[in-house]
Write a protein that holds these residues in place. Structure first.
Motif, PDB file in Angstrom:
ATOM      1  N   PRO A 148       0.804  -1.237   0.000  1.00 13.88           N
ATOM      2  CA  PRO A 148       0.000   0.000   0.000  1.00 13.88           C
ATOM      3  C   PRO A 148       0.831   1.280   0.000  1.00 13.88           C
ATOM      4  CG  PRO A 148      -0.153  -1.138   2.110  1.00 13.88           C
ATOM      5  CD  PRO A 148       0.514  -2.084   1.176  1.00 13.88           C
ATOM      6  N   THR A 149       2.090   1.191   0.385  1.00 15.07           N
ATOM      7  CA  THR A 149       2.943   2.384   0.447  1.00 15.07           C
ATOM      8  C   THR A 149       3.581   2.740  -0.899  1.00 15.07           C
ATOM      9  OG1 THR A 149       4.773   0.958   1.135  1.00 15.07           O
ATOM     10  CG2 THR A 149       3.526   2.050   2.877  1.00 15.07           C
ATOM     11  N   VAL A 150       3.397   1.898  -1.912  1.00 19.41           N
ATOM     12  CA  VAL A 150       4.086   2.089  -3.193  1.00 19.41           C
ATOM     13  C   VAL A 150       3.390   3.157  -4.034  1.00 19.41           C
ATOM     14  CG1 VAL A 150       4.724   1.000  -5.383  1.00 19.41           C
ATOM     15  CG2 VAL A 150       4.979  -0.254  -3.231  1.00 19.41           C
ATOM     16  N   ASP A 151       4.174   4.100  -4.527  1.00 18.67           N
ATOM     17  CA  ASP A 151       3.691   5.078  -5.498  1.00 18.67           C
ATOM     18  C   ASP A 151       4.145   4.615  -6.881  1.00 18.67           C
ATOM     19  OD1 ASP A 151       4.313   7.579  -7.317  1.00 18.67           O
ATOM     20  OD2 ASP A 151       2.846   8.261  -5.831  1.00 18.67           O
ATOM     21  N   PRO A 152       3.223   4.281  -7.780  1.00 20.54           N
ATOM     22  CA  PRO A 152       3.600   3.694  -9.068  1.00 20.54           C
ATOM     23  C   PRO A 152       4.583   4.543  -9.872  1.00 20.54           C
ATOM     24  CG  PRO A 152       1.276   3.349  -8.700  1.00 20.54           C
ATOM     25  CD  PRO A 152       1.754   4.257  -7.596  1.00 20.54           C
ATOM     26  N   ARG A 153       4.329   5.843  -9.998  1.00 22.15           N
ATOM     27  CA  ARG A 153       5.203   6.687 -10.823  1.00 22.15           C
ATOM     28  C   ARG A 153       6.595   6.791 -10.213  1.00 22.15           C
ATOM     29  NH1 ARG A 153       4.752   9.283 -15.997  1.00 22.15           N
ATOM     30  NH2 ARG A 153       6.586  10.609 -16.146  1.00 22.15           N
ATOM     31  N   ASP A 154       6.665   7.017  -8.916  1.00 19.06           N
ATOM     32  CA  ASP A 154       7.974   7.119  -8.265  1.00 19.06           C
ATOM     33  C   ASP A 154       8.753   5.817  -8.405  1.00 19.06           C
ATOM     34  OD1 ASP A 154       7.496   9.710  -7.501  1.00 19.06           O
ATOM     35  OD2 ASP A 154       6.989   9.235  -5.419  1.00 19.06           O
ATOM     36  N   THR A 155       8.065   4.702  -8.259  1.00 16.56           N
ATOM     37  CA  THR A 155       8.723   3.400  -8.358  1.00 16.56           C
ATOM     38  C   THR A 155       9.241   3.154  -9.767  1.00 16.56           C
ATOM     39  OG1 THR A 155       7.281   2.539  -6.620  1.00 16.56           O
ATOM     40  CG2 THR A 155       8.423   0.920  -7.991  1.00 16.56           C
ATOM     41  N   VAL A 156       8.449   3.511 -10.773  1.00 16.44           N
ATOM     42  CA  VAL A 156       8.869   3.351 -12.162  1.00 16.44           C
ATOM     43  C   VAL A 156      10.099   4.214 -12.449  1.00 16.44           C
ATOM     44  CG1 VAL A 156       8.215   3.979 -14.524  1.00 16.44           C
ATOM     45  CG2 VAL A 156       6.698   2.571 -13.138  1.00 16.44           C
ATOM     46  N   GLU A 157      10.105   5.445 -11.981  1.00 20.06           N
ATOM     47  CA  GLU A 157      11.242   6.324 -12.242  1.00 20.06           C
ATOM     48  C   GLU A 157      12.497   5.820 -11.524  1.00 20.06           C
ATOM     49  OE1 GLU A 157      10.052  10.340 -11.462  1.00 20.06           O
ATOM     50  OE2 GLU A 157       8.834  10.444 -13.292  1.00 20.06           O
ATOM     51  N   LEU A 158      12.335   5.254 -10.326  1.00 20.07           N
ATOM     52  CA  LEU A 158      13.467   4.635  -9.646  1.00 20.07           C
ATOM     53  C   LEU A 158      13.996   3.460 -10.444  1.00 20.07           C
ATOM     54  CD1 LEU A 158      15.321   4.180  -7.177  1.00 20.07           C
ATOM     55  CD2 LEU A 158      13.474   2.815  -6.166  1.00 20.07           C
ATOM     56  N   LEU A 159      13.089   2.660 -10.982  1.00 17.67           N
ATOM     57  CA  LEU A 159      13.486   1.501 -11.790  1.00 17.67           C
ATOM     58  C   LEU A 159      14.238   1.942 -13.040  1.00 17.67           C
ATOM     59  CD1 LEU A 159      13.412  -1.483 -12.611  1.00 17.67           C
ATOM     60  CD2 LEU A 159      11.095  -1.081 -13.516  1.00 17.67           C
ATOM     61  N   ILE A 160      13.735   2.954 -13.733  1.00 15.93           N
ATOM     62  CA  ILE A 160      14.381   3.432 -14.954  1.00 15.93           C
ATOM     63  C   ILE A 160      15.780   3.950 -14.650  1.00 15.93           C
ATOM     64  CG2 ILE A 160      14.285   5.185 -16.775  1.00 15.93           C
ATOM     65  CD1 ILE A 160      11.170   4.997 -16.503  1.00 15.93           C
ATOM     66  N   GLY A 161      15.913   4.739 -13.589  1.00 17.30           N
ATOM     67  CA  GLY A 161      17.223   5.244 -13.216  1.00 17.30           C
ATOM     68  C   GLY A 161      18.180   4.137 -12.817  1.00 17.30           C
ATOM     69  N   SER A 162      17.674   3.152 -12.090  1.00 17.80           N
ATOM     70  CA  SER A 162      18.515   2.028 -11.666  1.00 17.80           C
ATOM     71  C   SER A 162      18.964   1.205 -12.861  1.00 17.80           C
ATOM     72  CB  SER A 162      17.742   1.146 -10.685  1.00 17.80           C
ATOM     73  OG  SER A 162      17.357   1.870  -9.540  1.00 17.80           O
ATOM     74  N   PHE A 163      18.040   0.926 -13.778  1.00 13.68           N
ATOM     75  CA  PHE A 163      18.389   0.162 -14.974  1.00 13.68           C
ATOM     76  C   PHE A 163      19.454   0.895 -15.785  1.00 13.68           C
ATOM     77  CE2 PHE A 163      18.164  -1.035 -19.376  1.00 13.68           C
ATOM     78  CZ  PHE A 163      17.972  -2.407 -19.355  1.00 13.68           C
ATOM     79  N   THR A 164      19.288   2.198 -15.943  1.00 13.56           N
ATOM     80  CA  THR A 164      20.248   2.985 -16.717  1.00 13.56           C
ATOM     81  C   THR A 164      21.642   2.871 -16.124  1.00 13.56           C
ATOM     82  OG1 THR A 164      18.516   4.564 -17.345  1.00 13.56           O
ATOM     83  CG2 THR A 164      20.797   5.296 -17.558  1.00 13.56           C
ATOM     84  N   GLY A 165      21.750   3.048 -14.822  1.00 11.17           N
ATOM     85  CA  GLY A 165      23.058   2.962 -14.181  1.00 11.17           C
ATOM     86  C   GLY A 165      23.653   1.574 -14.227  1.00 11.17           C
ATOM     87  N   ILE A 166      22.826   0.579 -14.024  1.00 10.63           N
ATOM     88  CA  ILE A 166      23.308  -0.802 -14.015  1.00 10.63           C
ATOM     89  C   ILE A 166      23.822  -1.215 -15.385  1.00 10.63           C
ATOM     90  CG2 ILE A 166      22.475  -3.197 -13.937  1.00 10.63           C
ATOM     91  CD1 ILE A 166      20.854  -2.375 -11.473  1.00 10.63           C
ATOM     92  N   GLN A 167      23.106  -0.841 -16.449  1.00 10.84           N
ATOM     93  CA  GLN A 167      23.563  -1.246 -17.783  1.00 10.84           C
ATOM     94  C   GLN A 167      24.849  -0.513 -18.155  1.00 10.84           C
ATOM     95  OE1 GLN A 167      23.675   0.223 -20.973  1.00 10.84           O
ATOM     96  NE2 GLN A 167      23.051   2.266 -20.271  1.00 10.84           N
TER      97      GLN A 167
END
Length: 216
Positions: A141-160
């Motif tokens: 219930p604490t998850v904000d979809p947009r914030d989580t997606v943007e965190l994922l995109i940033g993490s993927f970018t750095g990891i790759q």
């Protein structure tokens, strides 16, 4: 019709050649002559489709999101996981995708090239899926979809980027698996965790399934 099909093939050949050259040399060092040589097309053919180096780079950038396309799944969180692994897998062999990813983080490209495009497009593509996951009770219930997606995109970018620097992305599947092993427990409801597949070879298996489906 035949002329139109040739034009489509020529445009695609130019984009794929440009993606390879941008990936290898970056925006500043890439020249139109390099792309012409790689694509084996005339200057007139290239300029018919792309009037400038900037427009060519923008077209390469705009090709990024479709490479994450997979069939819809009942579990939207698994669908999002799979998209990241499919993109990671395709980065190993698809020069156009690699060129698009490099341009997205290339700070030397001129202001006329919109670096924000792929990041915005990914967010617009993934946020509705995350919202569907939320509506289906897959998220805490604490998850904000947009914030989580943007965190994922940033993490993927750095990891790759890190994977490219260290292993030419050979270990990207493993690194994505590690990312999800940390991220999923913080966003998914506990009852869903055991059923989610984020093993390192997930991208290869999803693509094999897609290829089998197309072949049949």
């Amino acid at each position: 019709m035949a002329k139109q099909e040739r034009a489509i093939r020529t445009r695609r050949a130019i984009l794929e050649a440009a993606g390879a050259v941008f990936d290898e040399h970056g925006y500043t060092s890439t020249t139109i002559a390099m792309v012409l040589d790689r694509a084996e097309v005339t200057k007139g053919a290239l300029y018919f489709h792309f009037p400038s180096k900037e427009s060519l780079a923008q077209a390469v950038l705009d090709e990024q999101v479709p490479f994450g396309s997979i069939p819809p799944q009942a579990c939207k969180l698994q669908e999002i996981v799979d998209i990241t692994f499919v993109v990671g897998r395709r980065l190993l062999s698809n020069a156009l995708l690699r060129g698009s990813v490099r341009l997205a983080v290339d700070q030397c490209a001129p202001p006329g090239v919109d670096h924000t495009g792929p990041f915005r497009q990914w967010a617009e593509h993934l946020t509705p899926l995350m919202e569907q996951a939320q509506a289906q009770g897959e998220l805490l219930p604490t998850v904000d979809p947009r914030d989580t997606v943007e965190l994922l995109i940033g993490s993927f970018t750095g990891i790759q980027l890190m994977s490219r620097a260290l292993t030419e992305r050979d270990d990207l599947g493993h690194r994505l698996s590690v990312l999800w092993s940390h991220m999923l427990p913080s966003i998914a409801v506990p009852g869903l965790l055991l059923g989610l597949d984020s093993r390192a070879d997930r991208g290869a298996r999803v693509l094999d399934s897609l290829n089998t489906r197309v072949a049949s």
